[in-house]
Design a protein around this motif. Structure first.
Motif, PDB file in Angstrom:
ATOM      1  N   VAL A 145       0.831  -1.206   0.000  1.00 34.74           N
ATOM      2  CA  VAL A 145       0.000   0.000   0.000  1.00 34.74           C
ATOM      3  C   VAL A 145       0.863   1.252   0.000  1.00 34.74           C
ATOM      4  O   VAL A 145       0.672   2.176  -0.807  1.00 34.74           O
ATOM      5  CB  VAL A 145      -0.946  -0.003   1.224  1.00 34.74           C
ATOM      6  CG1 VAL A 145      -1.710   1.319   1.300  1.00 34.74           C
ATOM      7  CG2 VAL A 145      -1.919  -1.173   1.145  1.00 34.74           C
ATOM      8  N   PHE A 146       1.863   1.289   0.900  1.00 34.70           N
ATOM      9  CA  PHE A 146       2.710   2.477   1.019  1.00 34.70           C
ATOM     10  C   PHE A 146       3.665   2.630  -0.164  1.00 34.70           C
ATOM     11  O   PHE A 146       4.079   3.742  -0.494  1.00 34.70           O
ATOM     12  CB  PHE A 146       3.506   2.429   2.324  1.00 34.70           C
ATOM     13  CG  PHE A 146       2.709   2.853   3.529  1.00 34.70           C
ATOM     14  CD1 PHE A 146       2.795   4.144   4.029  1.00 34.70           C
ATOM     15  CD2 PHE A 146       1.852   1.961   4.154  1.00 34.70           C
ATOM     16  CE1 PHE A 146       2.045   4.527   5.128  1.00 34.70           C
ATOM     17  CE2 PHE A 146       1.100   2.337   5.250  1.00 34.70           C
ATOM     18  CZ  PHE A 146       1.193   3.630   5.740  1.00 34.70           C
ATOM     19  N   ALA A 147       4.017   1.497  -0.799  1.00 39.02           N
ATOM     20  CA  ALA A 147       4.940   1.545  -1.936  1.00 39.02           C
ATOM     21  C   ALA A 147       4.362   2.326  -3.110  1.00 39.02           C
ATOM     22  O   ALA A 147       5.109   2.841  -3.956  1.00 39.02           O
ATOM     23  CB  ALA A 147       5.294   0.126  -2.386  1.00 39.02           C
ATOM     24  N   GLN A 148       3.028   2.432  -3.163  1.00 35.18           N
ATOM     25  CA  GLN A 148       2.389   3.184  -4.245  1.00 35.18           C
ATOM     26  C   GLN A 148       2.771   4.662  -4.211  1.00 35.18           C
ATOM     27  O   GLN A 148       2.746   5.349  -5.227  1.00 35.18           O
ATOM     28  CB  GLN A 148       0.856   3.052  -4.152  1.00 35.18           C
ATOM     29  CG  GLN A 148       0.344   1.621  -4.128  1.00 35.18           C
ATOM     30  CD  GLN A 148       0.741   0.841  -5.358  1.00 35.18           C
ATOM     31  OE1 GLN A 148       0.709   1.370  -6.472  1.00 35.18           O
ATOM     32  NE2 GLN A 148       1.128  -0.419  -5.163  1.00 35.18           N
ATOM     33  N   GLU A 149       3.120   5.165  -3.027  1.00 33.81           N
ATOM     34  CA  GLU A 149       3.451   6.581  -2.863  1.00 33.81           C
ATOM     35  C   GLU A 149       4.933   6.813  -2.570  1.00 33.81           C
ATOM     36  O   GLU A 149       5.339   7.898  -2.185  1.00 33.81           O
ATOM     37  CB  GLU A 149       2.629   7.184  -1.710  1.00 33.81           C
ATOM     38  CG  GLU A 149       1.120   7.011  -1.861  1.00 33.81           C
ATOM     39  CD  GLU A 149       0.594   7.757  -3.063  1.00 33.81           C
ATOM     40  OE1 GLU A 149       1.173   8.808  -3.424  1.00 33.81           O
ATOM     41  OE2 GLU A 149      -0.400   7.293  -3.668  1.00 33.81           O
ATOM     42  N   MET A 150       5.762   5.751  -2.693  1.00 35.73           N
ATOM     43  CA  MET A 150       7.188   5.852  -2.389  1.00 35.73           C
ATOM     44  C   MET A 150       8.035   5.553  -3.617  1.00 35.73           C
ATOM     45  O   MET A 150       7.589   4.887  -4.549  1.00 35.73           O
ATOM     46  CB  MET A 150       7.576   4.842  -1.289  1.00 35.73           C
ATOM     47  CG  MET A 150       7.006   5.092   0.086  1.00 35.73           C
ATOM     48  SD  MET A 150       7.606   3.821   1.237  1.00 35.73           S
ATOM     49  CE  MET A 150       6.813   4.352   2.754  1.00 35.73           C
ATOM     50  N   ASP A 154      13.124   4.344  -0.976  1.00 37.38           N
ATOM     51  CA  ASP A 154      12.341   4.454   0.262  1.00 37.38           C
ATOM     52  C   ASP A 154      11.569   3.158   0.549  1.00 37.38           C
ATOM     53  O   ASP A 154      11.444   2.746   1.705  1.00 37.38           O
ATOM     54  CB  ASP A 154      11.362   5.625   0.170  1.00 37.38           C
ATOM     55  CG  ASP A 154      12.062   6.964   0.226  1.00 37.38           C
ATOM     56  OD1 ASP A 154      13.210   7.012   0.711  1.00 37.38           O
ATOM     57  OD2 ASP A 154      11.466   7.964  -0.216  1.00 37.38           O
ATOM     58  N   THR A 155      11.068   2.521  -0.513  1.00 39.10           N
ATOM     59  CA  THR A 155      10.332   1.267  -0.340  1.00 39.10           C
ATOM     60  C   THR A 155      11.231   0.185   0.248  1.00 39.10           C
ATOM     61  O   THR A 155      10.824  -0.558   1.153  1.00 39.10           O
ATOM     62  CB  THR A 155       9.771   0.778  -1.687  1.00 39.10           C
ATOM     63  OG1 THR A 155       8.865   1.763  -2.202  1.00 39.10           O
ATOM     64  CG2 THR A 155       9.030  -0.541  -1.522  1.00 39.10           C
ATOM     65  N   PHE A 156      12.473   0.111  -0.249  1.00 37.23           N
ATOM     66  CA  PHE A 156      13.391  -0.898   0.282  1.00 37.23           C
ATOM     67  C   PHE A 156      13.781  -0.583   1.722  1.00 37.23           C
ATOM     68  O   PHE A 156      13.848  -1.493   2.566  1.00 37.23           O
ATOM     69  CB  PHE A 156      14.644  -0.992  -0.587  1.00 37.23           C
ATOM     70  CG  PHE A 156      15.620  -2.031  -0.105  1.00 37.23           C
ATOM     71  CD1 PHE A 156      15.315  -3.379  -0.188  1.00 37.23           C
ATOM     72  CD2 PHE A 156      16.834  -1.655   0.461  1.00 37.23           C
ATOM     73  CE1 PHE A 156      16.199  -4.339   0.281  1.00 37.23           C
ATOM     74  CE2 PHE A 156      17.722  -2.607   0.928  1.00 37.23           C
ATOM     75  CZ  PHE A 156      17.404  -3.960   0.834  1.00 37.23           C
TER      76      PHE A 156
END
Length: 352
Positions: A145-150, A154-156
């Motif tokens: 979910v958060f990876a959609q905005e990162m 930052d995702t890693f």
């Protein structure tokens, strides 16, 4: 069963080495590697059980937790090293689905054919349900979910943070179960049952030696197996996703699957359920986070971000397992229901 495993190792290991040097057809080597790993995994499990009996329930439980998914971890490590991130994530998905649906389903079904009603520790089932919800619905879904905005970096970084939290909570869960609350929550059928003292099959020294040798052999064969994935996929029309979710997961868990089914047939449902659910928790809360942290040192990093079909399949498997197991008893029809869910998902991943 173990005599068959010994024969498979005696034949498969030399053929694996010889085939590598002589460059035998890849599909044939894929089959040899897979069968050899299944047999080696059986002996690793056998050695671990003997060590656990020698060291006592607390340390033994920790050893079982550490080596319970050693084969999957080794295969995933070499796939990660080769940059096959899709295969690694798919194999983690496959382990979750395989343990919760295939292993649990077959255990309930086979045991239910012999016994009309089988019971297991309802307190353990409910405790594990909470951890399953956290590990899959929180720790796996939230990064997606958060990876959609990162961005990718930052995702890693976010995945690394989640991995550390997962490992710490997994260690805390082991401490809770094996130390502070060991024996506190017992089901009625467990309290009234007699407990025979277990006798180790092998001495501690022999068991450790066999475990180390089998682990080294698995590492060698696994590295060779990983290099066959691309050509095997092309030969059979399998995607990397299908190879990871179905093929790698079944090869890595085959011996464990057999053990759970045998325990269910003997009406030892506490052990059968612990193998299925406990192994799932090991994958989600220990193996997956460790692979994320290890990927820091490889050219290709692996964030804890799965595809949408993988996430939906895992969430569905967790919810179905919780609904069916939370009452502490089961029958063959519930096993058939769980197996049907696995078959539907397997067909779906084949066509992706």
């Amino acid at each position: 069963m173990y005599k068959i495993f010994l024969l498979m190792i005696a034949v498969g290991l030399p053929l694996s080495i010889l085939g590598n040097f002589l460059h035998w057809p890849v599909v044939m080597m894929f089959i040899i590697f897979s069968l050899t790993i299944v047999a080696l995994a059986g002996y690793m499990g056998r050695a671990t059980e003997s060590i656990a009996i020698h060291t006592g329930p607390r340390i033994g439980g920790l050893i079982n937790a550490t080596f319970g998914n050693a084969v999957e971890l080794i295969i995933a490590f070499f796939a990660l090293k080769a940059g096959l991130i899709t295969v690694v994530l798919a194999s983690l998905t496959g382990s979750v689905l395989g343990n919760l649906l295939l292993v649990m389903g077959l255990s309930f079904f086979v045991g239910g054919l012999k016994f009309k009603r089988q019971k297991f520790n309802v307190f353990d089932a409910r405790h594990n349900s909470g951890l399953l919800v956290f590990a899959v619905l929180v720790a796996f879904v939230i990064p997606e979910v958060f990876a959609q905005e990162m961005g990718a970096r930052d995702t890693f970084t976010f995945s690394v943070g989640i991995s550390v939290i997962l490992i710490l909570l997994y260690l805390a869960a082991l401490f809770f179960k094996l130390v502070t609350h060991r024996g506190v929550y017992q089901s009625d059928h467990a309290e009234g049952a007699g407990h025979d003292e277990e006798v180790a099959e092998w001495s501690k020294g022999k068991a450790i030696l066999i475990l180390l040798l089998a682990t080294l052999a698995v590492a060698y064969v696994s590295e060779s197996l990983v290099h066959t994935f691309e050509e095997v996929g092309e030969a059979f029309g399998w995607s990397e996703l299908f190879i990871g979710v179905i093929v790698v997961a079944i090869v890595g868990n085959a011996a464990e699957h057999a053990s759970a089914i045998i325990m269910a047939y003997k009406n030892k449902m506490d052990i059968a359920v612990e193998i299925a659910v406990g192994s799932t928790l090991q994958i989600a809360m220990f193996v997956a986070p460790v692979l994320v942290l290890v990927s820091i040192f490889f050219p290709t990093q692996m964030p804890l971000v799965f595809t949408l079909p993988e996430l939906i399949a895992m969430v569905t498997a967790v919810l179905l397992a919780i609904v069916i197991s939370n009452d502490g008893e089961t029958n063959w029809f519930e096993g058939a229901t769980i197996l049907a869910a696995y078959l539907i998902m397997g067909i779906g991943f084949f066509f992706l």
